[in-house]
Motif scaffolding. Structure first.
Motif, PDB file in Angstrom:
ATOM      1  N   SER A   9       2.723 -25.633 -13.036  1.00 25.65           N
ATOM      2  CA  SER A   9       2.795 -24.413 -13.831  1.00 25.65           C
ATOM      3  C   SER A   9       1.951 -24.567 -15.090  1.00 25.65           C
ATOM      4  O   SER A   9       2.161 -25.495 -15.884  1.00 25.65           O
ATOM      5  CB  SER A   9       4.255 -24.109 -14.199  1.00 25.65           C
ATOM      6  N   VAL A  10       0.998 -23.659 -15.261  1.00 17.53           N
ATOM      7  CA  VAL A  10       0.166 -23.697 -16.465  1.00 17.53           C
ATOM      8  C   VAL A  10       1.011 -23.392 -17.698  1.00 17.53           C
ATOM      9  O   VAL A  10       0.860 -24.030 -18.752  1.00 17.53           O
ATOM     10  CB  VAL A  10      -0.994 -22.689 -16.329  1.00 17.53           C
ATOM     11  N   GLN A  11       1.927 -22.435 -17.592  1.00 15.56           N
ATOM     12  CA  GLN A  11       2.806 -22.125 -18.709  1.00 15.56           C
ATOM     13  C   GLN A  11       3.731 -23.298 -19.026  1.00 15.56           C
ATOM     14  O   GLN A  11       4.043 -23.550 -20.198  1.00 15.56           O
ATOM     15  CB  GLN A  11       3.632 -20.884 -18.385  1.00 15.56           C
ATOM     16  N   GLY A  12       4.165 -24.015 -17.979  1.00 11.00           N
ATOM     17  CA  GLY A  12       5.000 -25.177 -18.222  1.00 11.00           C
ATOM     18  C   GLY A  12       4.261 -26.274 -18.961  1.00 11.00           C
ATOM     19  O   GLY A  12       4.813 -26.912 -19.867  1.00 11.00           O
ATOM     20  N   LEU A  67      -9.188 -30.017  -8.660  1.00  7.37           N
ATOM     21  CA  LEU A  67      -8.008 -29.548  -7.952  1.00  7.37           C
ATOM     22  C   LEU A  67      -7.152 -28.642  -8.829  1.00  7.37           C
ATOM     23  O   LEU A  67      -6.594 -27.653  -8.357  1.00  7.37           O
ATOM     24  CB  LEU A  67      -7.184 -30.746  -7.461  1.00  7.37           C
ATOM     25  N   PHE A  68      -7.047 -28.947 -10.119  1.00  8.20           N
ATOM     26  CA  PHE A  68      -6.193 -28.157 -11.001  1.00  8.20           C
ATOM     27  C   PHE A  68      -6.700 -26.715 -11.128  1.00  8.20           C
ATOM     28  O   PHE A  68      -5.903 -25.784 -11.273  1.00  8.20           O
ATOM     29  CB  PHE A  68      -6.122 -28.815 -12.378  1.00  8.20           C
ATOM     30  N   ALA A  93       3.543 -34.432 -13.171  1.00  4.44           N
ATOM     31  CA  ALA A  93       3.195 -33.286 -14.010  1.00  4.44           C
ATOM     32  C   ALA A  93       3.852 -32.010 -13.497  1.00  4.44           C
ATOM     33  O   ALA A  93       4.327 -31.176 -14.287  1.00  4.44           O
ATOM     34  CB  ALA A  93       1.678 -33.123 -14.060  1.00  4.44           C
ATOM     35  N   ALA A  94       3.903 -31.821 -12.177  1.00 10.60           N
ATOM     36  CA  ALA A  94       4.568 -30.645 -11.619  1.00 10.60           C
ATOM     37  C   ALA A  94       6.065 -30.663 -11.920  1.00 10.60           C
ATOM     38  O   ALA A  94       6.656 -29.617 -12.245  1.00 10.60           O
ATOM     39  CB  ALA A  94       4.333 -30.587 -10.108  1.00 10.60           C
ATOM     40  N   ARG A  99      10.469 -28.328 -15.235  1.00  8.20           N
ATOM     41  CA  ARG A  99      11.625 -28.466 -16.117  1.00  8.20           C
ATOM     42  C   ARG A  99      11.394 -27.705 -17.426  1.00  8.20           C
ATOM     43  O   ARG A  99      12.327 -27.124 -17.994  1.00  8.20           O
ATOM     44  CB  ARG A  99      11.897 -29.940 -16.404  1.00  8.20           C
ATOM     45  N   ALA A 100      10.168 -27.709 -17.930  1.00  6.67           N
ATOM     46  CA  ALA A 100       9.876 -26.961 -19.151  1.00  6.67           C
ATOM     47  C   ALA A 100      10.054 -25.460 -18.938  1.00  6.67           C
ATOM     48  O   ALA A 100      10.590 -24.755 -19.796  1.00  6.67           O
ATOM     49  CB  ALA A 100       8.462 -27.274 -19.629  1.00  6.67           C
ATOM     50  N   MET A 101       9.613 -24.948 -17.794  1.00  7.28           N
ATOM     51  CA  MET A 101       9.798 -23.535 -17.501  1.00  7.28           C
ATOM     52  C   MET A 101      11.282 -23.195 -17.332  1.00  7.28           C
ATOM     53  O   MET A 101      11.741 -22.122 -17.753  1.00  7.28           O
ATOM     54  CB  MET A 101       9.028 -23.165 -16.237  1.00  7.28           C
ATOM     55  N   ALA A 102      12.035 -24.103 -16.728  1.00 12.86           N
ATOM     56  CA  ALA A 102      13.478 -23.862 -16.572  1.00 12.86           C
ATOM     57  C   ALA A 102      14.169 -23.785 -17.927  1.00 12.86           C
ATOM     58  O   ALA A 102      15.068 -22.955 -18.133  1.00 12.86           O
ATOM     59  CB  ALA A 102      14.099 -24.963 -15.712  1.00 12.86           C
TER      60      ALA A 102
END
Length: 605
Positions: A9-12, A67-68, A93-94, A99-102
């Motif tokens: 997640s880029v936002q994460g 890849l990113f 990283a994923a 977890r940051a998005m959660a």
């Protein structure tokens, strides 16, 4: 089995506040593009690949891309594979970005904070997540080019864990006070069979459960259960510290939204009239007026009865150990005890079962594995749960097992918690590291007894395939017994054919320097290594590592989930040791008779 590469997640990553240049530099060979999807080149297009991408092109037509940047544009049927260290860094990283998005979604939640919501947020940390994240970072650090990104992810994950713990603490502070909640819940339970409850049921029947409020979205006809509404609002208000008068006002306002202007459907439910019929234009208006006078009085009497039964528990007893099955407390049926999720967990979590969605599932119930956990709960709460469980009868399996008091000494409490956990599941995570190097005599005796009483699978004859041997094993026509390294090689060869079938593992379990016991575990074979194997209990839990020195035999379980049609299939059962037959001291030599055909005389019959 390799899992598909997850998306990052880029936002994460932005929420983590880290820069990962080595991750952004990971490149992969792809074909296609130019306004369409990218595809992973197939190593050999002449071979058929079930479920593979039919648009794959030879590797000679491929070009490398970051890849990113192109991950979202790669065909979903293509299998993306990376070398060991880059693959571990990508997965770490994923995981961290997810977890940051959660955490962002949890902070943005504006719903009323309840203990059930707390339990669901606390359950986002699954068992083994931290160990897996640490293993990914360790593997990524093996590449010097990725070591800096791995350190940055480790620091970001540490800060994220602190922020999440702070969020849970703030969430728990906004939840109802536990002792007041238990007292109010007991008051509602004691009032359930009172005359006041029956009067409110008569009010519900008088209006035929039809509410006077405006229907909500996708609601054809609003309905109301007056008793459930009254006790629900009263319980929520009293457990959050509201006074008796304020609680009665809130209950009256909630009921008035449902019954203000309601029409009577069944006049036989009404009590003796309080007004004269001449004062009204019609019998229906007279009945509606009587209802408007009746329900406020009935609601006030019900609130007064619950206030008389309400006793907030304030006894401060010493905490005790409590074994809780079917953990975490995230299902709708766990609402009355969801506050236990805030109690500290002592020891690891062990497998218990698997939750599935069915007709009785409530909104928010999620399928997934469930566990058994030992928590340190207040003593008076443990006593209350024991009393309630004893009153349920034997038709419900016990969910709680009370232990001794919490001493505050880490080793003593840990040992007591592990002893409780072994009653729920006989194998603990620490057993894999503390297993004996040599085979115990009792295990060796059982191996010999099983080899003498059952068919032991060996290497097949020339031309016999591993699939046929594996089919015999999973169908229960033989067993695998550990021995020399050749036996381990046999199981490794059979592993791919046994991966999707539930097997029975008979073993000795328990601490190395303490009393042990025999158990049979049911699960799927996940991995076979040197001196150990990994079994997924029930085929749906995280793998459990078991030393081969503890294993007696591995056999099939073809009817594991069919012999108990009305009960969940067990993850383990006690193992009955096979009697050891001692050979006689002086055995008589065996004599074999060979029958030969008798020659026929010439001309005879």
């Amino acid at each position: 089995m390799a899992q598909p590469l997850p998306a990052i997640s880029v936002q994460g990553l932005a929420a983590l506040g880290v820069q990962l240049p080595a991750l952004a530099a990971i490149r992969i060979a792809l074909t296609g593009g130019g306004g369409g999807k990218y595809h992973v080149p197939h190593p050999d297009l002449r071979r058929y690949s079930y479920g593979g991408c039919r648009y794959a092109r030879p590797a000679t037509d491929a070009a490398t891309y970051p890849l990113f940047e192109v991950f979202d544009e790669i065909c979903k049927k293509c299998s993306i594979s990376l070398p060991g260290a880059p693959d571990a860094l990508w997965r770490a990283a994923a995981f961290a970005s997810g977890r940051a998005m959660a955490l962002q979604r949890a902070r943005a939640d504006r719903a009323v904070r309840t203990w059930l919501g707390y339990a669901r947020y606390a359950a986002q940390e699954q068992p083994g997540d931290e160990e897996q994240f640490t293993a990914w970072l360790k593997q990524a650090r093996a590449d010097r080019k990725l070591a800096k990104d791995a350190r940055a992810l480790a620091e970001a994950r540490k800060e994220l864990a602190g922020d999440f713990a702070e969020f849970l603490a703030g969430y728990a502070a906004d939840c109802p006070e536990v002792d007041a909640y238990n007292g109010a819940r007991d008051a509602v339970r004691r009032t359930a069979g009172s005359p006041e409850r029956r009067v409110l049921d008569e009010v519900t029947a008088a209006v035929a459960r039809k509410s006077a409020r405006r229907p909500r979205r996708y609601e054809s006809q609003p309905q109301v259960e007056v008793w459930q509404l009254v006790c629900g609002v009263w319980l929520a208000a009293r457990s959050r510290g509201q006074s008796a008068d304020r609680t009665a006002e809130l209950v009256h306002d909630a009921v008035s939204q449902e019954l203000a202007g309601a029409r009577v459907v069944d006049v036989t439910r009404l009590p003796a009239p309080q007004t004269l019929g001449e004062e009204h234009d019609s019998p229906s208006s007279w009945a509606d007026a009587e209802l408007a006078l009746w329900w406020p009085r009935a609601v006030a009497e019900a609130c007064a009865r619950m206030e008389a039964e309400f006793e907030a528990e304030s006894a401060q007893a010493a905490p005790r150990l409590l074994l809780v099955h079917d953990w975490p407390l995230t299902n709708g049926r766990d609402t009355p005890i969801a506050y236990l999720a805030a109690s500290p967990v002592i020891g690891p979590l062990v497998p218990f079962g698997y939750r599935r969605r069915d007709y009785f599932s409530e909104p928010g119930d999620a399928p997934g594995p469930s566990y058994s956990a030992v928590i340190a709960a207040p003593g008076h709460i443990v006593a209350k749960l024991e009393k309630e469980q004893a009153a349920q009868g034997r038709h419900n399996p016990p969910r709680f097992v009370a232990g001794g008091p919490v001493t505050g000494r880490r080793r003593t409490d840990q040992a007591a918690a592990l002893k409780l956990l072994r009653t729920a599941f006989p194998v603990l995570p620490a057993d894999a590291d503390s297993g004996p190097d040599t085979v115990p005599p009792a295990v060796e005796e059982q191996r010999c007894a099983r080899a003498a009483t059952s068919y032991r699978l060996e290497h097949g004859d020339d031309g016999e395939r591993a699939s046929r041997i594996a089919a015999s094993l999973r169908d229960g026509y033989g067993c695998w017994i550990p021995g020399a390294s050749e036996q381990t090689d046999v199981l490794k060869e059979l592993g791919p054919w046994l991966r999707w079938h539930v097997l029975r593992l008979d073993m000795w379990c328990g601490p190395e320097d303490g009393e042990g016991g025999w158990a049979s575990l049911y699960g799927t074979l996940d991995e076979v290594g040197d001196g150990m194997l990994a079994l997924k209990p029930g085929g749906l839990h995280h793998p459990v590592r078991i030393p081969l020195s503890r294993v007696v035999a591995l056999a099939g379980a073809p009817r594991w989930d069919q012999d108990r049609p009305y009960q969940p299939a067990p993850l383990w059962e006690p193992y009955e040791p096979v009697p050891v037959v001692e050979a006689p001291a002086s055995a008589a030599p065996q004599r074999h008779m060979r029958v030969l055909p008798c020659p026929m005389p010439e001309g005879g019959r």
